[in-house]
Design an enzyme around this catalytic site. Structure first.
Site, PDB file in Angstrom:
ATOM      1  N   SER A  72      17.975  48.108  29.334  1.00 29.36           N
ATOM      2  CA  SER A  72      17.709  46.824  28.675  1.00 29.36           C
ATOM      3  C   SER A  72      17.574  45.697  29.686  1.00 29.36           C
ATOM      4  CB  SER A  72      18.801  46.481  27.659  1.00 29.36           C
ATOM      5  OG  SER A  72      20.043  46.308  28.308  1.00 29.36           O
ATOM      6  N   HIS A 112      17.659  35.923  41.544  1.00 28.31           N
ATOM      7  CA  HIS A 112      17.961  34.530  41.873  1.00 28.31           C
ATOM      8  C   HIS A 112      18.671  34.503  43.212  1.00 28.31           C
ATOM      9  CE1 HIS A 112      22.347  34.646  40.453  1.00 28.31           C
ATOM     10  NE2 HIS A 112      21.872  35.858  40.258  1.00 28.31           N
TER      11      HIS A 112
END
Length: 198
Positions: free
Chosen positions: A101, A128
């Site tokens: 997922s 990030h």
């Protein structure tokens, strides 16, 4: 039972049985939820057990699958998992990562260190800047933590550049804007974050 955010949570014994059976029978390890000390211990333990069992049985099938369903977590805990993966790869193992997922933050780094990378049609991915450390210490400690985080970030960037089609310019833009880069399956495939949508 384990304590989670001040409350006790019952661990589902069926989940534990699935993890143990999958690791020892099918050579499939589940990286689910937050990457922390406990997760790192569990994953590296299962990977070590798989190798030990193969040595005892002279098994020549050196294929391991890691099922990833994680929003990330500790850089240090994730690096312990990557270290064990790289050790096993040096022993001839091929490691396949399958994203169920989500594969965010540190889980993305782990995925990049898999030899083969697959995801489902609705899987999502995110990278990030490296984050960590306590910003409320002495100035010299803050400066050292910034220097460390930059080193960690540069190490992650090398994974991305080497193992995907993500460019250094895209990474530099991400660094400058301080944003999270979320990708759906199609973009992840286009950028070779995954090799195939399954």
């Amino acid at each position: 039972m384990v304590k989670v955010m001040g409350e006790y949570q019952v661990i589902n014994p069926i989940h534990n049985e699935i993890k143990i059976n999958s690791a020892l029978r099918d050579k499939t390890v589940y990286l689910v939820g937050q990457i922390d000390d406990d997760t790192s211990l569990e994953i590296t333990h299962f990977l070590r057990r798989i190798n030990d069992n193969d040595l005892k049985s002279n098994n020549i099938n050196k294929q391991i699958t890691i099922i990833i369903d994680s929003y990330g977590g500790s850089v240090w805990s994730g690096n312990a998992i990557i270290g064990m993966m790289n050790y096993l790869k040096s022993k001839g193992y091929t490691i396949t990562g399958i994203v169920q997922s989500m594969c965010f933050s540190m889980a993305f780094d782990i995925l990049c260190n898999c030899d083969k990378r697959y995801g489902y049609s609705h899987s999502e991915y995110m990278i990030h800047q490296s984050q960590g450390g306590n910003p409320y210490g002495a100035l010299v400690k803050a400066e050292r933590m910034v220097a460390y985080n930059k080193k960690q970030w540069n190490k992650s960037v090398e994974y991305y550049i080497k193992d995907t089609k993500i460019t250094r310019e895209q990474i530099e833009n991400l660094y400058e804007t301080d944003l999270e880069w979320f990708m759906l399956s199609e973009e992840a495939l286009e950028l070779n974050v995954i090799n195939k949508i399954i």
